[in-house]
Motif scaffolding. Sequence first.
Motif: not given
Length: 359
Positions: A114-116, A213-216
Amino acid sequence: MNRTPAEANPEPALTDFLIAHRLARADEAAHWTPLTGGVSSDLWRVDLPGRSLCVKRALAKLKVAADWQAPVSRNAYEWAWMRFASRHRPDSVPELLAHDPGAGLFAMAFLPPERYPMWKAQLLRGEVRVATAAAVGELLGRLHAASAGEAALAAEFATDDNFHALRIEPYLLATAAAHPDLRDILQALADRTANTHLALVHGDVSPKNILVGPSGPVLLDAECAWYGDPAFDLSFCVNHLLLKSLVVPERREDLLRSARVLAEEYGRCVDWEPRPALESRAASLLPALLLARVDGKSPVEYLGDERHRLFVRTVASALLRAPACAVADVLDTWATALGAPTGAAAAAPADAPTHRPVD
């Protein structure tokens, strides 16, 4: 370690590995779930009280129809590649937890979907964001640039035998056997690739191995890691975007733009050799990889329509016989063929019905 009822049962060696490395206790409940998506390893999600992790073990015989053997020592090289990447771009790989090179397995953090989300799943659902492709191209280029000219890495990743077993033979040489009229061209590409040693290559930069991902982007599955030709990674990834443009026609323009932007962002990072030299190798290798995903040992599962396979064979064969000078030229040829009238050069017209899989 107590397994919960009605779950898959891993071999005792896997539970022993977690206990030995103090990632789990013998007296706590653990739920093991086999994860799918790859053909070369067993991958497990392990849910423990208050935490989850992944355990990965290399297989000697890959899970494909063809007889495809590969040394399990590649697991150690994957671990080493991920350590390299984490030093240069910490957010580009999962957190590494423990490794047993003798057993061919390691543990890493579990990244919740759900985040990745997996990039492949997004693309096949029609969620095509050009910014994601740009970030992948930039990350790949930066990692190649960080490794280029590093003698220690060249010695550590002198994995020519692994790369031959996992990439040269099943992709280029198996495809050459399926296409005798192209055998000499494909053999020459195999020889050139095998003999080019310029940077640390991931070897499997596919959307199925990239999490958004949230950071790339987060890269997985570096079993093919090899100090060799960085053009292979670029071609391998662009190849997947082109193939998906056949089965997601409503987002075809964005997929082709994604391929172009990925190559452009990557190209901005090339400082270890003249960019035209790398572009030339990538452009000549790309059609070979396109053809390999139809007629090599690892065909993509979503090209179920014979018209799509014929389209790939037609365009790729023409590009192998008359190589392009740059990746952008390959993309232009692909886009032109997609828009051409139905005929020998356009086996899959833009409005043809497709069979998109559930990812």
